[in-house]
Write an enzyme that holds these catalytic residues in place. Structure first.
Site, mmCIF file in Angstrom:
data_model
loop_
_atom_site.group_PDB
_atom_site.id
_atom_site.type_symbol
_atom_site.label_atom_id
_atom_site.label_comp_id
_atom_site.label_asym_id
_atom_site.label_seq_id
_atom_site.Cartn_x
_atom_site.Cartn_y
_atom_site.Cartn_z
ATOM 1 N N GLY A 136 0.670 -1.491 -0.090
ATOM 2 C CA GLY A 136 0.160 0.116 -0.154
ATOM 3 C C GLY A 136 0.894 1.108 0.365
ATOM 4 O O GLY A 136 2.154 1.573 -1.045
ATOM 5 N N CYS A 137 0.314 2.460 0.408
ATOM 6 C CA CYS A 137 0.901 3.751 0.763
ATOM 7 C C CYS A 137 2.337 3.394 1.005
ATOM 8 O O CYS A 137 3.095 3.043 2.762
ATOM 9 C CB CYS A 137 0.337 4.389 1.476
ATOM 10 S SG CYS A 137 0.983 5.939 1.826
ATOM 11 N N PHE A 138 4.048 4.155 0.273
ATOM 12 C CA PHE A 138 5.311 3.502 0.971
ATOM 13 C C PHE A 138 5.081 4.235 2.431
ATOM 14 O O PHE A 138 6.486 3.820 2.550
ATOM 15 C CB PHE A 138 6.025 3.515 -0.247
ATOM 16 C CG PHE A 138 5.466 5.162 -1.085
ATOM 17 C CD1 PHE A 138 5.645 5.724 -0.866
ATOM 18 C CD2 PHE A 138 6.302 4.631 -2.579
ATOM 19 C CE1 PHE A 138 5.743 7.037 -1.223
ATOM 20 C CE2 PHE A 138 6.456 5.583 -3.731
ATOM 21 C CZ PHE A 138 5.942 6.958 -2.465
ATOM 22 N N TRP A 139 4.521 5.048 2.475
ATOM 23 C CA TRP A 139 4.901 6.384 3.749
ATOM 24 C C TRP A 139 4.956 5.056 4.937
ATOM 25 O O TRP A 139 5.558 5.641 6.121
ATOM 26 C CB TRP A 139 3.783 7.202 3.713
ATOM 27 C CG TRP A 139 4.042 8.359 2.813
ATOM 28 C CD1 TRP A 139 4.538 8.668 1.858
ATOM 29 C CD2 TRP A 139 3.052 9.044 2.461
ATOM 30 N NE1 TRP A 139 4.894 9.714 1.201
ATOM 31 C CE2 TRP A 139 3.059 10.200 1.917
ATOM 32 C CE3 TRP A 139 2.028 9.316 3.744
ATOM 33 C CZ2 TRP A 139 2.499 11.696 1.569
ATOM 34 C CZ3 TRP A 139 1.106 10.998 2.855
ATOM 35 C CH2 TRP A 139 1.590 11.575 2.002
ATOM 36 N N CYS A 140 4.123 4.311 4.801
ATOM 37 C CA CYS A 140 3.511 3.680 5.973
ATOM 38 C C CYS A 140 4.368 2.172 5.870
ATOM 39 O O CYS A 140 4.692 2.037 7.183
ATOM 40 C CB CYS A 140 2.184 2.996 5.492
ATOM 41 S SG CYS A 140 1.002 4.321 6.045
#
Length: 178
Positions: A10-14
């Site tokens: 999913g979101c690479f930030w996480c």
């Protein structure tokens, strides 16, 4: 000796912080992989026309933090049964995948996925793809280590997307069965 591991969750930030905090991890880079466009931009990847996944590329020392432990960290950061993305992020670029760099990584990833599937932890089958590594393109600088650069927004996103609650409810304090 260093190795690379690549995970889409999913979101690479996480996906950066959980790996960044481990011993033996040399570098975690947010970026794009699995697609057809060379050096894609965030906007191109979000347009769902490049075939890329948002992913993290991890450089690690397997003598300190083996690949199996990386897999354990990975599983506990995602909803492994969601084939359409992760939490409120939908679409191909937010789907989950383990990109293996060696035959050993492929075997370990397949075994890990099978054990999780058979554990009964989830009522649905594990939907994570296991794919050969493709060229990895680092994301724009403002995406790198987002949790450090924008901690308030990062925490708000973790909570608001449903990721934090899912992790707490499904993984909180529990180890991955091997």
């Amino acid at each position: 000796m260093e190795e690379k591991a690549t995970f889409a969750g999913g979101c690479f930030w996480c996906m950066v912080k959980p790996f960044d905090e481990q011993p033996g991890i040399k570098k975690v880079i947010s970026g794009y992989t699995g697609g057809i466009t060379e050096n894609p931009t965030y906007e191109e990847v979000c347009s769902e026309t490049t075939g890329h996944y948002e992913a993290v590329e991890i450089t690690f020392d397997p003598s300190v933090f083996p690949y199996e432990k990386l897999l354990d960290v990975y599983w506990t950061q995602i909803d492994p049964t969601d084939a359409g993305g992760q939490f409120y992020d939908r679409g191909q670029s937010y789907q989950t995948a383990i990109f293996y760099h060696t035959e050993e990584q492929r075997v370990l990833a397949e075994e890990s996925k099978k054990k999780l599937d058979e554990s009964g932890r989830f009522p649905l089958p594990v939907a994570v793809k296991i794919l050969p590594a493709k060229p990895f393109y680092p994301a724009e600088e403002y995406h790198q280590h987002y949790y450090k650069k924008n901690p308030a927004h990062y925490e708000s996103y973790q909570q608001g997307s449903g990721r934090a609650a899912f992790i707490r409810n499904h993984w909180g304090g529990k180890k991955v069965e091997r």
